[in-house]
Design a protein around this motif. Structure first.
Motif, short mmCIF file in Angstrom:
data_model
loop_
_atom_site.label_atom_id
_atom_site.label_comp_id
_atom_site.label_asym_id
_atom_site.label_seq_id
_atom_site.Cartn_x
_atom_site.Cartn_y
_atom_site.Cartn_z
N ARG A 1 -82.30 -39.58 -4.58
CA ARG A 1 -82.49 -40.47 -3.43
C ARG A 1 -81.16 -40.77 -2.73
O ARG A 1 -80.95 -41.85 -2.19
CB ARG A 1 -83.14 -41.77 -3.89
N ALA A 2 -80.26 -39.79 -2.72
CA ALA A 2 -78.96 -39.98 -2.08
C ALA A 2 -79.11 -40.26 -0.59
O ALA A 2 -78.42 -41.12 -0.03
CB ALA A 2 -78.08 -38.75 -2.30
N GLY A 3 -80.03 -39.53 0.08
CA GLY A 3 -80.24 -39.74 1.50
C GLY A 3 -80.73 -41.14 1.83
O GLY A 3 -80.28 -41.76 2.80
N VAL A 4 -81.64 -41.64 1.01
CA VAL A 4 -82.15 -43.00 1.21
C VAL A 4 -81.03 -44.02 1.04
O VAL A 4 -80.92 -44.99 1.81
CB VAL A 4 -83.30 -43.30 0.24
N ALA A 5 -80.18 -43.81 0.03
CA ALA A 5 -79.05 -44.72 -0.20
C ALA A 5 -78.08 -44.69 0.99
O ALA A 5 -77.63 -45.75 1.46
CB ALA A 5 -78.32 -44.35 -1.49
N LEU B 1 -83.77 -41.42 6.33
CA LEU B 1 -84.44 -42.66 6.73
C LEU B 1 -85.24 -43.21 5.55
O LEU B 1 -86.10 -42.52 4.99
CB LEU B 1 -85.37 -42.41 7.91
N PRO B 2 -84.96 -44.44 5.13
CA PRO B 2 -85.72 -45.02 4.02
C PRO B 2 -87.18 -45.25 4.40
O PRO B 2 -87.51 -45.46 5.58
CB PRO B 2 -85.00 -46.36 3.76
N GLY B 3 -88.05 -45.18 3.42
CA GLY B 3 -89.46 -45.43 3.64
C GLY B 3 -89.75 -46.91 3.84
O GLY B 3 -88.87 -47.77 3.71
N TRP B 4 -91.01 -47.23 4.15
CA TRP B 4 -91.38 -48.61 4.43
C TRP B 4 -91.15 -49.51 3.21
O TRP B 4 -90.69 -50.64 3.35
CB TRP B 4 -92.83 -48.67 4.88
N ASP B 5 -91.45 -49.01 2.02
CA ASP B 5 -91.23 -49.80 0.80
C ASP B 5 -89.74 -50.10 0.61
O ASP B 5 -89.36 -51.22 0.23
CB ASP B 5 -91.78 -49.07 -0.42
N ASP B 6 -88.90 -49.10 0.88
CA ASP B 6 -87.46 -49.31 0.76
C ASP B 6 -86.98 -50.33 1.79
O ASP B 6 -86.12 -51.18 1.48
CB ASP B 6 -86.72 -47.98 0.97
N ILE B 7 -87.53 -50.25 3.00
CA ILE B 7 -87.12 -51.20 4.06
C ILE B 7 -87.50 -52.62 3.67
O ILE B 7 -86.72 -53.56 3.85
CB ILE B 7 -87.76 -50.80 5.40
N LYS B 8 -88.71 -52.79 3.15
CA LYS B 8 -89.15 -54.14 2.74
C LYS B 8 -88.25 -54.71 1.65
O LYS B 8 -87.96 -55.90 1.63
CB LYS B 8 -90.61 -54.09 2.26
#
Length: 340
Positions: free
Chosen positions: A106-110, A241-248
């Motif tokens: 999950r490097a991209g999300v980070a 781009l983080p997903g909706w769960d990550d954004i919340k």
């Protein structure tokens, strides 16, 4: 309120010219690239590139130098997340969970979360500078020796909270850190302490270089021991781009990190460095499951990254309102203003 809006419109009118936007882009790009290089940092970069700005107008020069500073704040998170080596002192905390996220694919999300948090915190802190510069300056002036001592003690307590495992070992490492901090020239007497005649130690041990050595050296040895166990750099970065769960999960930490970093950034000294530690500690304390931290919790990336960028912005408040540089980078900005 109208006066603040008027000042903001004037500022945007000056900044949003094609030339100044290009200078800002160049500064942010260079700062991000330098922030990725461990141990170099914005201080050396601004010092090296300051002569380039001699041919520019004062506004454009300061915009470029400020862009280098802001870019370095974000660039330091890249190596912290990907290879567990903080490019900047403010990115040390990001290594704890950011690299674990990278090892989980999950490097991209980070990286995306760090970018979004940094952008939001920077925008909010800019409005804070315009709207609350004078009141926050008065608050900063209320800090005396007792308050600064308490702030430093709070920072040492954060180090114990952040530590995993034995509290005794954490306490011993804090004592070792305090011993390292005594190396250099005494501020009161001008005498050199614990330098052993080494001229390069007369300015003390730089925190970012020490952090790079501690994290980087350990990572190199770990890879030499078991090179097949970690392949983050060659592996896929994944979606940015983080997903909706990550954004919340990130919204509240970003807001809290922005507030903490914005407040600590105005304090002379290294308030911007203390901000990420304070943010991480708060997120860990209020989390429903604190055991997630250190194992890839996205809150451990969103909060500290927002805090260090907010602190970088509000560090301009004592400089612009009082002429007091709160850190070494702002001292270079005073030099740039004097030259121009």
């Amino acid at each position: 309120m109208m006066e603040t809006l008027s000042h903001l419109s004037l500022g945007f009118g000056v900044a949003l010219t094609l030339k100044n936007i290009a200078l800002c882009f160049a500064g942010c790009l260079v700062g991000t690239l330098i922030g990725v290089l461990p141990g170099v940092g914005p201080i050396a970069t601004i010092s090296i590139l300051l002569p380039i700005t001699f041919g520019l107008d004062p506004t454009g020069a300061l915009i470029m130098l400020a862009g280098i500073y802001y870019g370095a704040q974000y660039g330091g998170s890249t190596t912290a997340i990907l290879v567990n080596i903080p490019g900047e002192a403010t990115s040390v905390v990001t290594t704890l969970d950011g690299h674990q996220m990278a090892k989980q694919g999950r490097a991209g999300v980070a990286l995306g979360t760090a970018a979004i948090g940094s952008f939001f915190a920077g925008c909010v802190a800019t409005v804070i500078i315009a709207a609350l510069g004078a009141p926050l300056t008065k608050m900063a002036l209320l800090f005396g020796p007792a308050e600064y001592f308490s702030l430093m003690v709070m920072g040492l307590c954060f180090a114990v909270v952040l530590a995993r495992g034995s509290i005794l070992k954490a306490f011993c490492m804090i004592m070792l850190g305090l011993l390292f901090s005594t190396v250099g020239t005494d501020l009161e007497t001008g005498q050199e302490r614990l330098t052993f005649g080494v001229a390069s130690l007369s300015d003390g041990i730089d925190f970012s270089v020490l952090a790079m050595g501690v994290f980087g050296f350990a990572e190199v040895l770990r890879n030499l021991e078991s090179p097949e166990a970690r392949d983050v750099v060659k592996g896929k970065i994944g979606r940015l781009l983080p997903g909706w769960d990550d954004i919340k999960q990130s919204i509240a930490p970003v807001l809290r990190g922005t507030a903490i970093g914005g407040i600590l950034g105005i304090l002379p000294g290294n308030g911007a460095v203390l901000g990420p530690f304070a943010s991480y500690t708060m997120e860990k304390k209020i989390a429903k499951d604190p055991s997630r931290f250190g194992k890839g919790a996205i809150e451990g990336v969103a909060g500290p990254e927002s805090a260090n960028n907010a602190g970088a912005q509000t560090a301009f408040i004592p400089l612009l309102t009082l002429g007091i540089p709160p850190n070494a980078v702002m001292a270079l900005m005073v030099g740039a203003m004097t030259i121009h």
